[in-house]
Design a protein around this motif. Structure first.
Motif, short mmCIF file in Angstrom:
data_model
loop_
_atom_site.label_atom_id
_atom_site.label_comp_id
_atom_site.label_asym_id
_atom_site.label_seq_id
_atom_site.Cartn_x
_atom_site.Cartn_y
_atom_site.Cartn_z
N ALA A 72 -8.00 15.60 10.37
CA ALA A 72 -9.00 16.29 10.03
C ALA A 72 -10.44 15.57 9.61
N HIS A 73 -10.10 14.12 9.15
CA HIS A 73 -11.52 13.55 9.19
C HIS A 73 -11.86 13.03 10.56
N ARG A 74 -11.31 12.87 11.58
CA ARG A 74 -11.40 12.49 13.00
C ARG A 74 -12.38 13.88 13.59
N VAL A 75 -12.18 15.13 13.14
CA VAL A 75 -12.54 16.22 13.60
C VAL A 75 -13.95 16.30 13.04
N THR A 76 -14.26 15.87 11.78
CA THR A 76 -15.52 15.82 10.97
C THR A 76 -16.36 14.90 12.21
N LEU A 77 -15.91 13.86 12.57
CA LEU A 77 -16.60 12.75 13.16
C LEU A 77 -17.00 13.25 14.31
N LEU A 78 -15.89 14.00 15.13
CA LEU A 78 -16.31 14.45 16.58
C LEU A 78 -17.34 15.64 16.53
N ARG A 79 -17.22 16.51 15.37
CA ARG A 79 -18.37 17.47 15.18
C ARG A 79 -19.71 16.83 15.23
N SER A 80 -19.70 15.63 14.38
CA SER A 80 -21.02 15.07 14.27
C SER A 80 -21.52 14.35 15.52
N LEU A 81 -20.60 13.89 16.07
CA LEU A 81 -20.86 13.12 17.83
C LEU A 81 -21.39 14.23 18.57
N GLY A 139 -10.45 14.22 21.87
CA GLY A 139 -11.83 14.05 21.71
C GLY A 139 -12.84 13.42 22.67
N ALA A 140 -12.25 12.87 23.75
CA ALA A 140 -13.11 12.09 24.81
C ALA A 140 -14.29 12.62 25.15
N ALA A 141 -14.31 14.27 25.28
CA ALA A 141 -15.81 14.57 25.77
C ALA A 141 -16.57 14.51 24.63
N ALA A 142 -16.14 14.77 23.43
CA ALA A 142 -17.18 14.68 22.34
C ALA A 142 -17.68 13.18 21.99
N LEU A 143 -17.11 12.13 22.65
CA LEU A 143 -17.32 10.78 22.25
C LEU A 143 -18.76 10.30 22.63
#
Length: 626
Positions: A343-352, A375-379
């Motif tokens: 879940a914490h990485r989903v939060t980071l991906l959303r911000s990115l 999550g590569a496309a979001a990075l």
């Protein structure tokens, strides 16, 4: 605006504006008399702390601002400057009614002067730089638009300072220019042009030993920090080796080589980080080439990073319009690609994801598995892949714009890429080679040589070099102005638009348009695709369709030069006004089905640099979507 925000009254007194009212005015001024939506104003005023009724709060602030305008300008337009529209508000202020507008106008005048006009340039630049009273909008919290305005004006200030130092040196003011150049070199420690100017000033001032030390320092910095001028590549680690990862193959070493060496500015979260030590993620504002860049280093995806600290850093990058560099993974650690993201990485991906199109995002990774993750496309927008062996050709990783075999090579490429993203203008230098030597009867044009004959210093950063080699893509500077290059490469596959080459071109056009970088397109491609690279084609239109779509959607300035063959469908894809080219020129020996009246002109090869530079200068401030 060039300092703390203030309003000059008719009697000469200045009213300083602070707080939320200053934030509101900054956001409206950044729109340059265009409508700013109410939602964007609410975001600038409140950020994440949105009130229960944000629209009502914005309207209340606007009513107070209208009263203030009426007090500041009782006998002029006053409150009539602030107009309510269906979608938001607009503040009517002409460019020359602000010190920032006056400064940009003077800088634009200097850009039109030639090398022989050094005296006139100095007379313009000195009073223009005297308009500055401090950092742009000092003490004002800015939103997205205000942050872009600050970044644009600070970049213009750096350009003016570098130009002034150059013209003073040209006029013989050697001693006077030394201090200015030393200050500029402190801000840009790897800028060889500034180092050469400073060394020249010291030599001419009778201080040869100091000049030699400046030259030695810049060579040492480039060699030791970036590996420039050294052919040494760290040997690969022993296969199957265990234990500690060598320092020259670590993310810590990579970070050390990319940033300038100053300690970062960290935006701490209220709670302490959950991990510590060398494996802990790093989030902060560093300087790269003298310019601020938001950096997030995540070396161990198995632990939870200090999410709030990272989010605050990314949010600051959004507001200040800073590029974001993400260092992902660690050599020797190859975790399996998880089927679920915590879940914490989903939060980071959303911000990115929310940063896409707002600020450039560059990812530097040691493991191509990261690019295949969920999550590569979001990075990020562009990837730098560090791998010990470069497969080359069609086997290169399709997601990596740059592939490096060592941290030294990766750091140098990442710094160069970030330099293009942070500096809209840089000191110009002449090309290393005369361009007219590259066109011979009956021989294919070496398009890399053409680019070297146009670009400053003959240097450019090639992107996706291992993929679709019949098309060249990269970033260059022409008379100091950055430009994205898309060029056919006739010496490979006859310069044909193969499916792989067209896909590469489409990706690069999309990327340059996302970063608001103008395009230079060099055309020399056959009308009927050949079979030298990919075999028989099903249809000539198949390969060019996605590249054509990218050109049609790109809303950035585009200059096309027809170097060789430019006929039929490939010309429509690469170089036609129909596909969105703003200007189309041709070399005398170009073969094209365009009538002379459909061209903007026929130019000699050696005039290409001057023509493209002039057109770029005319559209330098144009923004995507404008």
């Amino acid at each position: 605006m060039l300092g703390s925000l203030g309003v000059e009254l008719s009697d000469g007194d200045v009213v300083h504006v602070r707080g939320l009212q200053a934030t509101l005015i900054a956001e409206l001024l950044a729109a340059e008399s265009m409508v700013v939506s109410t939602d964007r104003l609410a975001d600038a005023l409140y950020g994440e702390d949105i009130p229960r009724q944000p629209l009502r709060a914005v309207h209340a602030h606007m009513a107070r601002l209208r009263r203030a305008l009426r007090q500041w300008e009782p006998e002029g337009p006053g409150a009539e400057r602030l107009l309510a529209k269906a979608a938001g508000y607009v503040l009517k202020v002409s460019p020359l009614e602000s010190d920032a507008g006056q400064f940009l106008a003077e800088l634009a005048r200097v850009r039109t002067l030639g090398p022989s006009d050094a005296g006139a340039a100095m007379e313009i630049l000195e009073p223009a730089l005297d308009l500055w009273r401090g950092p742009v909008l000092e003490g004002t919290s800015t939103g997205t638009g205000g942050g872009r305005l600050v970044a644009r004006l600070e970049a213009a200030r750096r350009e003016a300072a570098e130009r002034l130092a150059s013209v003073r040196l040209a006029l013989g003011h050697h001693t006077r220019v030394i201090t200015d150049l030393q200050d500029l070199l402190l801000e840009n420690p790897y800028d060889e042009s500034l180092a050469r100017l400073l060394a020249t000033a010291l030599y001419r001032s009778g201080r040869p030993h100091e000049a030699q030390r400046v030259e030695q320092r810049i060579r040492r910095a480039l060699r030791d920090d970036l590996g420039v001028g050294s052919e040494t590549i760290p040997p690969p680690a022993r296969p199957g080796g265990r234990g500690r990862v060598r320092r020259d193959l670590s993310s810590a070493r990579l970070l050390e080589l990319i940033v300038d060496g100053e300690p970062p500015v960290c935006l701490r979260s209220p709670a302490p980080p959950q991990t510590s030590g060398p494996s802990a993620p790093v989030a902060g504002i560093y300087r790269v080439g003298g310019f601020p860049v938001a950096v997030f280093r995540d070396t161990n995806p198995e632990h939870s990073p200090d999410v709030q600290s990272v989010l605050r850093t990314l949010e600051y990058a959004r507001k200040a319009c800073l590029p974001v560099a993400l260092l992902v993974g660690e050599p020797g650690r190859h975790p399996a690609v998880a089927s679920e993201i915590p879940a914490h990485r989903v939060t980071l991906l959303r911000s990115l994801v929310q940063l896409r199109g707002v600020v450039p995002r560059v990812v530097i990774s040691f493991d191509d598995a990261v690019m295949r993750s969920l999550g590569a496309a979001a990075l990020g927008d562009a990837f730098v892949l560090v791998r010990r062996d470069r497969p080359g050709g069609a086997d290169g990783h399709p997601a990596a714009e740059i592939e490096a075999t060592s941290v030294v090579e990766a750091a140098a490429s990442a710094r160069e890429l970030l330099d293009y993203l942070t500096r809209q203008w840089a000191p110009a230098s002449p090309p290393r080679t005369a361009i007219e030597h590259f066109r011979a009867d009956g021989a294919p044009v070496d398009m890399r040589g053409v680019i070297a004959g146009i670009a400053d210093g003959g240097d450019w950063l090639e992107l996706m070099a291992e993929h679709g080699p019949s098309v060249l893509t990269g970033l260059a500077r022409i008379e100091g102005k950055r430009v994205g290059v898309i060029a056919n490469n006739p010496v490979v596959g006859d310069g044909a638009l193969t499916p792989q080459a067209a896909s590469k071109g489409r990706r690069m056009v999309d990327l340059f348009a996302l970063w608001n970088i103008p395009l230079l397109v060099l055309v020399d491609t056959p009308q009927v695709p050949g079979t030298g690279v990919t075999g028989v084609w099903h249809s000539p239109a198949v390969a060019g369709a996605e590249l054509l779509n990218a050109f049609l959607e790109a809303r950035v300035p585009r200059v096309t030069v027809l170097v060789g063959r430019a006929e039929g469908w490939p010309r429509l894809v690469m170089g036609a006004r129909e596909s969105g080219a703003d200007a189309v020129y041709a070399w005398p020996r170009a073969r094209t089905d365009l009538a002379d009246g459909a061209l903007d002109g026929v130019i000699a090869p050696q005039a290409t640099r001057a023509v493209v530079s002039t057109l770029l200068a005319a559209c330098l401030d144009r923004r995507a979507g404008a």
